[in-house]
Design an enzyme around this catalytic site. Structure first.
Site, PDB file in Angstrom:
ATOM      1  N   ASP A  67      14.231 -42.278 -27.048  1.00 55.73           N
ATOM      2  CA  ASP A  67      15.183 -41.299 -27.578  1.00 55.73           C
ATOM      3  C   ASP A  67      16.460 -41.388 -26.747  1.00 55.73           C
ATOM      4  OD1 ASP A  67      16.665 -39.169 -28.440  1.00 55.73           O
ATOM      5  OD2 ASP A  67      14.986 -37.761 -28.462  1.00 55.73           O
ATOM      6  N   TYR A 157      31.092 -33.405 -34.470  1.00 55.69           N
ATOM      7  CA  TYR A 157      30.764 -34.819 -34.731  1.00 55.69           C
ATOM      8  C   TYR A 157      32.045 -35.670 -34.682  1.00 55.69           C
ATOM      9  CZ  TYR A 157      29.754 -38.927 -37.637  1.00 55.69           C
ATOM     10  OH  TYR A 157      29.657 -40.211 -38.125  1.00 55.69           O
ATOM     11  N   LYS A 161      33.141 -38.840 -32.254  1.00 56.35           N
ATOM     12  CA  LYS A 161      33.502 -40.166 -32.777  1.00 56.35           C
ATOM     13  C   LYS A 161      34.875 -40.598 -32.251  1.00 56.35           C
ATOM     14  CE  LYS A 161      29.902 -41.101 -34.112  1.00 56.35           C
ATOM     15  NZ  LYS A 161      29.145 -42.334 -33.960  1.00 56.35           N
ATOM     16  N   THR A 192      23.307 -44.563 -46.374  1.00 57.16           N
ATOM     17  CA  THR A 192      22.216 -44.665 -45.388  1.00 57.16           C
ATOM     18  C   THR A 192      21.291 -43.456 -45.574  1.00 57.16           C
ATOM     19  OG1 THR A 192      23.269 -43.323 -43.660  1.00 57.16           O
ATOM     20  CG2 THR A 192      23.851 -45.664 -43.692  1.00 57.16           C
ATOM     21  N   PRO A 193      20.074 -43.516 -45.046  1.00 55.32           N
ATOM     22  CA  PRO A 193      19.186 -42.360 -45.157  1.00 55.32           C
ATOM     23  C   PRO A 193      19.791 -41.101 -44.525  1.00 55.32           C
ATOM     24  CG  PRO A 193      17.963 -44.298 -44.447  1.00 55.32           C
ATOM     25  CD  PRO A 193      19.414 -44.683 -44.446  1.00 55.32           C
ATOM     26  N   ARG A 199      22.684 -34.547 -48.334  1.00 57.08           N
ATOM     27  CA  ARG A 199      22.896 -34.138 -49.729  1.00 57.08           C
ATOM     28  C   ARG A 199      24.388 -33.991 -50.067  1.00 57.08           C
ATOM     29  NH1 ARG A 199      18.009 -32.507 -51.477  1.00 57.08           N
ATOM     30  NH2 ARG A 199      18.789 -31.228 -53.154  1.00 57.08           N
TER      31      ARG A 199
HETATM   32  N1  NAP Z   1      26.474 -43.202 -42.895  1.00 53.80           N
HETATM   33  C1  NAP Z   1      27.752 -42.901 -42.932  1.00 53.80           C
HETATM   34  O1  NAP Z   1      28.289 -42.460 -43.988  1.00 53.80           O
HETATM   35  C2  NAP Z   1      28.613 -43.075 -41.710  1.00 53.80           C
HETATM   36  C3  NAP Z   1      30.004 -42.888 -41.819  1.00 53.80           C
HETATM   37  C4  NAP Z   1      30.797 -43.043 -40.703  1.00 53.80           C
HETATM   38  C5  NAP Z   1      30.235 -43.393 -39.480  1.00 53.80           C
HETATM   39  N2  NAP Z   1      28.887 -43.559 -39.386  1.00 53.80           N
HETATM   40  C6  NAP Z   1      28.329 -43.900 -38.083  1.00 53.80           C
HETATM   41  O2  NAP Z   1      27.499 -45.031 -38.205  1.00 53.80           O
HETATM   42  C7  NAP Z   1      26.389 -44.931 -37.314  1.00 53.80           C
HETATM   43  C8  NAP Z   1      25.089 -45.108 -38.066  1.00 53.80           C
HETATM   44  O3  NAP Z   1      24.929 -44.107 -39.012  1.00 53.80           O
HETATM   45  P1  NAP Z   1      23.683 -44.102 -40.026  1.00 53.80           P
HETATM   46  O4  NAP Z   1      24.104 -43.256 -41.170  1.00 53.80           O
HETATM   47  O5  NAP Z   1      23.249 -45.500 -40.272  1.00 53.80           O
HETATM   48  O6  NAP Z   1      22.510 -43.292 -39.336  1.00 53.80           O
HETATM   49  P2  NAP Z   1      22.016 -42.874 -37.862  1.00 53.80           P
HETATM   50  O7  NAP Z   1      21.113 -41.769 -38.113  1.00 53.80           O
HETATM   51  O8  NAP Z   1      23.136 -42.595 -36.928  1.00 53.80           O
HETATM   52  O9  NAP Z   1      21.332 -44.180 -37.324  1.00 53.80           O
HETATM   53  C9  NAP Z   1      20.128 -44.579 -37.716  1.00 53.80           C
HETATM   54  C10 NAP Z   1      19.447 -45.406 -36.624  1.00 53.80           C
HETATM   55  O10 NAP Z   1      19.588 -44.834 -35.318  1.00 53.80           O
HETATM   56  C11 NAP Z   1      18.290 -44.439 -34.825  1.00 53.80           C
HETATM   57  N3  NAP Z   1      18.463 -43.218 -34.038  1.00 53.80           N
HETATM   58  C12 NAP Z   1      19.018 -42.054 -34.434  1.00 53.80           C
HETATM   59  N4  NAP Z   1      18.987 -41.173 -33.427  1.00 53.80           N
HETATM   60  C13 NAP Z   1      18.424 -41.794 -32.361  1.00 53.80           C
HETATM   61  C14 NAP Z   1      18.112 -41.401 -31.036  1.00 53.80           C
HETATM   62  N5  NAP Z   1      18.363 -40.159 -30.585  1.00 53.80           N
HETATM   63  N6  NAP Z   1      17.530 -42.300 -30.219  1.00 53.80           N
HETATM   64  C15 NAP Z   1      17.235 -43.551 -30.644  1.00 53.80           C
HETATM   65  N7  NAP Z   1      17.521 -43.988 -31.890  1.00 53.80           N
HETATM   66  C16 NAP Z   1      18.100 -43.105 -32.742  1.00 53.80           C
HETATM   67  C17 NAP Z   1      17.452 -44.252 -36.115  1.00 53.80           C
HETATM   68  O11 NAP Z   1      16.056 -44.403 -35.929  1.00 53.80           O
HETATM   69  P3  NAP Z   1      15.104 -43.130 -35.603  1.00 53.80           P
HETATM   70  O12 NAP Z   1      15.474 -42.058 -36.567  1.00 53.80           O
HETATM   71  O13 NAP Z   1      13.705 -43.659 -35.773  1.00 53.80           O
HETATM   72  O14 NAP Z   1      15.403 -42.782 -34.190  1.00 53.80           O
HETATM   73  C18 NAP Z   1      17.984 -45.416 -36.931  1.00 53.80           C
HETATM   74  O15 NAP Z   1      17.447 -46.629 -36.509  1.00 53.80           O
HETATM   75  C19 NAP Z   1      26.524 -43.589 -36.600  1.00 53.80           C
HETATM   76  O16 NAP Z   1      27.163 -43.788 -35.351  1.00 53.80           O
HETATM   77  C20 NAP Z   1      27.444 -42.780 -37.506  1.00 53.80           C
HETATM   78  O17 NAP Z   1      28.209 -41.852 -36.782  1.00 53.80           O
HETATM   79  C21 NAP Z   1      28.061 -43.410 -40.463  1.00 53.80           C
END
Ligand code: NAP
Length: 267
Positions: A67, A157, A161, A192-193, A199
Site C-alpha cells: 500500500d 485531488y 496533481k 478506467t475502473p 459514476r
Molecule cells: N482515470 C482518469 O480519468 C484520470 C484522469 C486524469 C489523471 N488520472 C491519473 O492517472 C493515474 C491512474 O488513474 P486510474 O484511473 O488508472 O486509477 P488509479 O486508481 O489511480 O490506479 C490504479 C492502479 O493503482 C493501484 N493503486 C491504487 N492505490 C494504490 C495504493 N494506495 N497502493 C498501491 N497501489 C495502488 C491500483 O491497484 P489496487 O487497487 O489493487 O491497489 C491499480 O493498479 C492517477 O494518478 C490519476 O490521478 C486519471
C-alpha cells in the site's frame, strides 16, 4: 515503442500497475521488451497480473503487494528491486477525492497527500540517484489536466496533481543533461475502473473525448524525453491549450469547477 528496452533497460517499475492507466503502462512496456515490476495493494493481484503478462510476452514481469499510503512503502520497493536493473519508473497510483471539500474527512485528505504527493516525492528521492548512476533512465509522474489550476469539486485531488506536474517539470530540467528523462503526464478523462467507479456523466466529449488507458500510456511513453509535461489526447490537448491561453484565470477556474461538478453531482 520497441526502442524503449534499448533506451531505458530491462526493467520498469510501475507503482500502481495492475489496473487502469497503470495496467496500460505495464502491458505496453512488456510488449516492448521491458519487464514490468508492478506494485498494487490487492494481495494476489500484482503477482497474478505479472504472471499473465509474462506468459503473454515472455518478459520477466513481477508483482509486489504494497500500500503506497504506508510510510515505509517506497523504502520497501527500493529494497525489493535493489538487485534489478530498473531503468524506468512510473508513479501512477492516486487517491481521487471527488465532491465538495467538506465531504472528505481529514483522514481521507491525509491519505490522498500520502499516496499522491509523498509517494511520488520519495520515489524521486530513491530512484533518481539510481537512474543517474546508471547513466540513463526515465521517470514519469501521472498528473491530471485538473492540476493546472484550482478545480472545484476535486480541489484536494487537483492540488496534489499540481504538485506532481510542478515537481516533474522541475526535475525534467535538473536531470535532462544527466541522461534521465522526467515527464509529467497531464491526463484528461480516461476510461478506467477508478474513473467509472465515480459514476461520472460523460459530458462535453466532443471537446475532449474520453481516452482509453492504453492510449494514455502509449502517448506518455512516446512523450518521455521530448517534453517536460504532456497533455494527453489530441483534441483535448488543443482545446485545453486554447482555454489556458485565452481565458482569464478566474474564468478558467470557474469553468473547471462547474464542469467537474456537472460531471459528478448526483441528480
Ligand atoms: N482515470 C482518469 O480519468 C484520470 C484522469 C486524469 C489523471 N488520472 C491519473 O492517472 C493515474 C491512474 O488513474 P486510474 O484511473 O488508472 O486509477 P488509479 O486508481 O489511480 O490506479 C490504479 C492502479 O493503482 C493501484 N493503486 C491504487 N492505490 C494504490 C495504493 N494506495 N497502493 C498501491 N497501489 C495502488 C491500483 O491497484 P489496487 O487497487 O489493487 O491497489 C491499480 O493498479 C492517477 O494518478 C490519476 O490521478 C486519471
Amino acid at each position: 515503442m520497441s526502442d524503449l528496452a534499448s533506451k531505458y533497460g530491462p526493467y520498469a517499475l510501475i507503482l500502481g500497475g495492475t489496473a487502469g492507466i497503470g495496467a496500460g503502462f505495464s502491458a505496453a512496456l512488456a510488449r516492448a521488451g521491458v519487464s514490468p515490476l508492478v506494485v498494487a495493494r490487492a494481495a494476489d493481484a500484482p503477482g497474478e497480473f505479472a504472471q499473465r503478462l509474462a506468459a503473454e510476452t515472455g518478459c520477466d514481469a513481477r508483482g509486489f503487494a504494497l500500500d503506497l499510503a504506508d510510510d515505509d512503502a517506497i523504502a520497501e520497493v527500493a529494497e525489493l528491486t535493489a538487485e534489478l536493473d530498473v531503468g524506468l519508473v512510473v508513479y501512477v497510483a492516486a487517491v481521487s477525492l471527488v465532491g465538495p471539500f467538506e465531504s472528505h474527512s481529514a483522514e481521507a485528505k491525509r491519505r490522498a497527500l500520502s499516496v499522491n504527493c509523498r509517494g511520488p516525492l520519495e520515489t524521486c528521492d530513491v530512484f533518481l540517484p539510481r537512474l543517474r548512476a546508471r547513466g540513463r533512465g526515465g521517470l514519469i509522474l501521472m498528473s491530471s489536466a485538473s492540476g493546472h489550476q484550482g478545480t472545484g469539486w476535486v480541489s484536494t485531488y487537483a492540488a496534489t496533481k499540481a504538485f506532481n506536474t510542478v515537481l516533474a517539470e522541475g526535475l525534467w530540467w535538473e536531470y535532462r543533461e544527466q541522461g534521465v528523462d522526467v515527464l509529467a503526464v497531464e491526463a484528461g478523462r480516461t476510461e478506467t475502473p477508478t474513473y467509472r467507479g465515480q459514476r461520472p456523466r460523460d459530458t462535453a466529449t466532443w471537446i475532449a473525448p474520453i481516452q482509453s488507458a492504453d492510449a494514455v500510456a502509449s502517448e506518455a511513453l512516446a512523450a518521455l524525453g521530448r517534453v517536460p509535461s504532456h497533455l494527453t489526447g489530441t483534441r483535448g490537448r488543443w482545446s485545453t491549450r486554447l482555454m489556458r491561453t485565452l481565458l482569464p484565470r478566474r474564468t478558467l477556474v470557474a469553468l473547471y469547477g462547474s464542469s467537474t461538478r456537472a460531471m459528478f453531482e448526483p441528480e
